[in-house]
Write a protein that holds these residues in place. Sequence first.
Motif, PDB file in Angstrom:
ATOM      1  N   LEU A  35      -0.639   4.602   4.337  1.00  0.00           N
ATOM      2  CA  LEU A  35      -1.666   3.578   4.439  1.00  0.00           C
ATOM      3  C   LEU A  35      -1.081   2.241   4.872  1.00  0.00           C
ATOM      4  O   LEU A  35      -1.659   1.521   5.666  1.00  0.00           O
ATOM      5  CB  LEU A  35      -2.377   3.407   3.088  1.00  0.00           C
ATOM      6  N   LEU A  91     -10.969   1.011  -2.945  1.00  0.00           N
ATOM      7  CA  LEU A  91     -10.476   2.328  -3.339  1.00  0.00           C
ATOM      8  C   LEU A  91     -10.856   2.703  -4.760  1.00  0.00           C
ATOM      9  O   LEU A  91     -10.976   3.886  -5.081  1.00  0.00           O
ATOM     10  CB  LEU A  91      -8.948   2.373  -3.200  1.00  0.00           C
ATOM     11  N   THR A 108      -9.354  -1.885  -7.044  1.00  0.00           N
ATOM     12  CA  THR A 108      -8.296  -1.854  -6.033  1.00  0.00           C
ATOM     13  C   THR A 108      -8.913  -1.895  -4.643  1.00  0.00           C
ATOM     14  O   THR A 108      -9.787  -1.088  -4.314  1.00  0.00           O
ATOM     15  CB  THR A 108      -7.442  -0.582  -6.170  1.00  0.00           C
ATOM     16  N   THR A 109      -8.454  -2.845  -3.838  1.00  0.00           N
ATOM     17  CA  THR A 109      -8.930  -2.999  -2.467  1.00  0.00           C
ATOM     18  C   THR A 109      -7.757  -2.875  -1.516  1.00  0.00           C
ATOM     19  O   THR A 109      -6.760  -3.593  -1.653  1.00  0.00           O
ATOM     20  CB  THR A 109      -9.597  -4.374  -2.269  1.00  0.00           C
ATOM     21  N   HIS A 110      -7.853  -1.934  -0.569  1.00  0.00           N
ATOM     22  CA  HIS A 110      -6.789  -1.779   0.422  1.00  0.00           C
ATOM     23  C   HIS A 110      -7.054  -2.719   1.584  1.00  0.00           C
ATOM     24  O   HIS A 110      -8.131  -2.709   2.179  1.00  0.00           O
ATOM     25  CB  HIS A 110      -6.724  -0.345   0.933  1.00  0.00           C
ATOM     26  N   GLN A 169      -2.322  -3.550  -1.260  1.00  0.00           N
ATOM     27  CA  GLN A 169      -3.364  -3.252  -2.225  1.00  0.00           C
ATOM     28  C   GLN A 169      -3.593  -4.471  -3.094  1.00  0.00           C
ATOM     29  O   GLN A 169      -2.687  -4.937  -3.787  1.00  0.00           O
ATOM     30  CB  GLN A 169      -2.992  -2.040  -3.083  1.00  0.00           C
ATOM     31  N   SER A 178      -5.990  -3.727   5.259  1.00  0.00           N
ATOM     32  CA  SER A 178      -5.314  -3.133   6.411  1.00  0.00           C
ATOM     33  C   SER A 178      -4.231  -4.067   6.947  1.00  0.00           C
ATOM     34  O   SER A 178      -4.402  -5.286   6.965  1.00  0.00           O
ATOM     35  CB  SER A 178      -6.316  -2.840   7.523  1.00  0.00           C
ATOM     36  N   GLY A 209       0.823  -1.194   0.000  1.00  0.00           N
ATOM     37  CA  GLY A 209       0.000   0.000   0.000  1.00  0.00           C
ATOM     38  C   GLY A 209       0.860   1.248   0.000  1.00  0.00           C
ATOM     39  O   GLY A 209       1.980   1.248   0.516  1.00  0.00           O
TER      40      GLY A 209
END
Length: 247
Positions: free
Chosen positions: A177, A218, A229-231, A181, A233, A173
């Motif tokens: 952040l 995102l 796109t997925t962040h 990603q 954590s 990421g």
Amino acid sequence: MPESSPPGAAGRAADAAAGSGVPRAERDTRARVARLILEHGPVTASALGERLGLTPAAVRRHLDALLEEGMIETRRARPTASRGRGRPAKLFAITDQGRTAFVHAYDDLAASALSFLAETVGEHAVSEFARRQLADLEARYAPRLRALPPRERVHALVEALSADGYAASAGKGPGLLGGIQLCQHHCPVAHVAARFPQLCEAETEAFARMLDTPVQRLATIAHGDGVCTTHVSPVKAIDEESGGISL
């Protein structure tokens, strides 16, 4: 939103990528070129040739045809210190028209069915439908992911999505952040999801459950972005010793 491609999808993509009046073998190779650009682009002609085992002349022939059909477009690579002087490398990227060649033939029917469901039952029914669709995927993926340590789950999910044809990848990421990603370069229901974001929302919820960590969408192809796109954590530090990317 992942699901299996219908029979004949690859053939239709080949026809769209190559046009009519082209020998079948030529169409198939051209479709492979388009598919690689979709999954790995922007990419250079030399990289395509290496992956497909094609001569520079053969690659150029297919690229010229795809450019003429509007399936791909050219871009210029950003200059780097390692390249020194000289012309920047030419990159090839998929266009919206090219991406459409890989979209299901049933978009209109699916959108009409969901519209009818929303009108007759309510928007909540569309959300429930989306969750049930993702339940099958989650049932297939989750046992494998949960058997792995957290830092390995994103990569296992990437492999599973890619095996289902969604050209997934993962990278660190950006900036503050942290985390990872997760990118999906192909979405066969993008046109339907543009009208019904519940499909993307259900997929994001499923990712969070399978990875057992918060995630945030995102960007989506459905809303005009180049990739979904997925962040993810971070729950653990990057494993510097192994050099790998981990949660």
